[in-house]
Design a protein around this motif. Structure first.
Motif, short mmCIF file in Angstrom:
data_model
loop_
_atom_site.label_atom_id
_atom_site.label_comp_id
_atom_site.label_asym_id
_atom_site.label_seq_id
_atom_site.Cartn_x
_atom_site.Cartn_y
_atom_site.Cartn_z
N ASP A 1 0.12 7.61 -4.58
CA ASP A 1 -0.67 6.95 -5.61
C ASP A 1 0.17 6.27 -6.69
OD1 ASP A 1 0.27 9.27 -6.74
OD2 ASP A 1 -1.63 9.84 -7.70
N GLU A 2 1.47 6.10 -6.46
CA GLU A 2 2.32 5.36 -7.39
C GLU A 2 3.00 4.21 -6.65
OE1 GLU A 2 2.41 5.90 -10.55
OE2 GLU A 2 1.66 7.96 -10.75
N PHE A 3 3.19 3.11 -7.34
CA PHE A 3 3.88 1.93 -6.77
C PHE A 3 3.27 1.61 -5.40
CE2 PHE A 3 7.17 4.63 -8.98
CZ PHE A 3 7.15 3.93 -10.17
N LYS A 4 1.96 1.50 -5.38
CA LYS A 4 1.24 1.35 -4.11
C LYS A 4 1.63 0.09 -3.35
CE LYS A 4 -2.91 3.91 -5.57
NZ LYS A 4 -4.36 3.80 -5.79
N ASP A 5 2.03 -0.95 -4.08
CA ASP A 5 2.41 -2.19 -3.41
C ASP A 5 3.87 -2.18 -2.96
OD1 ASP A 5 3.54 -2.27 -5.91
OD2 ASP A 5 2.97 -4.34 -6.36
N ASN A 6 4.54 -1.03 -3.12
CA ASN A 6 5.96 -0.95 -2.76
C ASN A 6 6.27 0.34 -2.02
OD1 ASN A 6 8.45 -2.33 -2.80
ND2 ASN A 6 9.19 -1.05 -4.49
N GLY A 7 5.26 0.89 -1.33
CA GLY A 7 5.49 2.07 -0.50
C GLY A 7 5.86 3.31 -1.27
#
Length: 541
Positions: free
Chosen positions: A381-387
């Motif tokens: 659930d963190e940095f969702k656009d960066n894996g």
């Protein structure tokens, strides 16, 4: 046909020309607090951000805030931490653990301060939302993924910046400009003098600047005798990776080395919110041979800087002689091209992801460490656009302006007075290692790590956030401030950047109103406005 194309290209670029009273370059925490302050003072502002995500390190994994003495954090910086506090008062904020299970560990202060209604420890996405809320509430224009044309994108006239142009062809015209980047690209392109690397102690009559061989702080050095060679004890076999073949230099002398970078990782040990550490492309287990020798020596402090943030996550920082700091691999970053910087960032990501994968999977790792390591992973659930990987490399130090005044260890250790303060700092003078080398005795050692305690909070001089007038009369620099290497080791903390961003914006607005250069404004008026806006220019009694 070619002439017609050029005409329409120029027409398209012209249509992107925008104007505001203040143009801010950068997407850091300082950039956003500066923008908010400009709007609150009734002026127009545009934030030109090379970043897609706002907030820099504050939203990029550094959730275990380097507060120092929280009593000297005021203004919009304190408002930021108040909003974090309010978020965690909501039951819905605690998805992966109960609030009562979290504890209250902070760095120099409790994580949650109920009496002051502030919270100093937080998840990355919470910080980013606070910055985005600031932008929405104040209707701030932000253009993202806009990179300054560093070759010819800055137009100056009569010693003042008139406009800046980005690589996409957009032009921004303003009365005042603020460089709020970690790198100082606008400052440099505007012709402002700066320094990269460590000054010799003799430059400012300091003690803790320059090369620091033989000085061991924090436990980040090699306390054990470990061979640096591929075949232990055999220099002919060559050096292991990540060890320099150059001599470290003479203690106290200056050099071009800078303290190491890393990603401040957010990790999770909740089974439902955990991504197993991925094997990065280009993974090379030989890069971590030195780490195995550290473990073989009996070292077991692997998890000492897995600092807890809410919801069973961490802000994981460098710790020990061989850790997440990619020592010696960033020297050219401050002045490198954008393409070269991307290569450096990618190398840091590969190194750090490889380190995690190695510790979790290599059969040579100590079983006790590996078993615990496998309980951790990247958060879903963190940095969702960066894996789950942070989008911001920790640029601990890059360019530092040589401005109207220079902050040194003398000011930060309160040995010299600061007459025109625009904010305060209090954190330890903290520099990470700058090199890993071979000692005369034939062992590996790190150099550059310094931790000098500031006995009391110190004032930051207005002259340290403005250039010399002959360099530029309408630019303010609240991040790459004018300071020596070791003084910057304390100033470089995120709360201080927010403070200085707000103060820089205040000075910019007053310079516009008085039609003066930033070097010529009335400091007493600046001070009065800062105090009105709850900045703290002296330690509360």
């Amino acid at each position: 046909m070619k002439k017609v194309f050029v005409f329409f290209l120029l027409l398209a670029q012209a249509s992107f020309a925008q104007q505001a009273d203040v143009i801010i370059y950068g997407g850091t925490s300082a950039a956003i607090t500066a923008a908010v302050q400009v709007k609150q003072m009734g002026k127009s502002v545009i934030v030109v951000s090379p970043d897609t995500h706002l907030g820099g390190l504050s939203a990029g994994g550094l959730g275990f805030t380097d507060t120092g003495d929280k009593s000297v954090i005021g203004g919009l910086a304190r408002e930021f931490y108040h909003r974090v506090y309010m978020h965690y008062q909501q039951p819905g904020a605690w998805q992966w653990q109960k609030q009562t299970e979290y504890g209250n560990k902070g760095q120099g202060t409790p994580a949650m301060d109920g009496s002051e209604r502030t919270m100093w420890i937080f998840e990355p996405h919470v910080a980013e939302k606070v910055f985005e809320d600031f932008v929405k509430e104040h209707n701030i224009t932000v253009l993202r993924n806009e990179w300054l044309n560093r070759d010819n994108g800055v137009v100056k006239k009569n010693g003042a910046v008139v406009s800046i142009t980005t690589l996409s062809g957009k032009t921004f015209t303003g009365k005042m400009f603020i460089d709020a980047t970690y790198e100082g690209d606008l400052m440099a392109a505007a012709g402002v003098k700066y320094h990269v690397g460590r000054e010799a102690n003799s430059v400012y009559n300091e003690t803790f600047n320059g090369i620091q061989t033989g000085v061991f702080h924090h436990g980040h050095h090699f306390a054990m005798k470990i061979s640096p060679y591929k075949v232990p004890g055999d220099p002919k076999s060559g050096l292991l990776p990540k060890i320099s073949n150059q001599p470290p230099g003479v203690k106290g002398e200056g050099d071009k080395r800078i303290q190491a970078y890393c990603f401040r990782m957010c990790l999770s040990n909740h089974p439902d919110n955990r991504i197993p550490f991925p094997k990065p492309a280009g993974y090379d287990p030989a890069q971590y041979e030195l780490l195995l020798r550290v473990f073989d020596s009996g070292w077991r402090e692997t998890f000492s800087k897995y600092d807890p943030i809410p919801n069973r996550k961490t802000d994981t920082n460098n710790h020990g002689p061989f850790s997440t700091d990619n020592i010696g691999m960033n020297y050219d970053y401050p002045e490198a091209s954008y393409a070269r910087r991307k290569e450096i960032i990618a190398e840091h990501e590969r190194y750090q992801k490889g380190l995690l994968y190695f510790m979790s999977n290599d059969p040579r790792m100590p079983a006790d460490v590996q078993q615990k390591m496998r309980q951790w992973g990247l958060p879903k659930d963190e940095f969702k656009d960066n894996g789950g990987w942070p989008h911001q490399l920790y640029i601990r130090e890059a360019r530092r302006m040589i401005g109207q005044a220079v902050m040194t260890e003398h000011e930060t250790l309160s040995k010299k007075p600061v007459l025109q303060p625009v904010g305060m700092g209090s954190y330890t003078l903290d520099a990470h290692h700058a090199q890993r080398y071979v000692t005369p005795e034939g062992f590996v050692q790190n150099e550059g790590d310094i931790g000098v305690h500031a006995e009391e909070p110190y004032k930051i001089e207005y002259g340290a956030i403005i250039p010399k007038k002959e360099d530029c009369s309408n630019l303010l620099v609240p991040v790459c401030v004018s300071s020596s290497h070791i003084a910057y080791g304390s100033i470089r903390m995120e709360p201080v950047f927010m403070i200085l961003g707000q103060s820089a914006a205040t000075a910019a607005v007053q310079a516009i109103d008085s039609r003066k250069a930033v070097q010529d404004i009335d400091y007493e008026k600046l001070k009065a406005q800062l105090l009105k806006d709850k900045q703290r220019l002296s330690k509360p009694i």
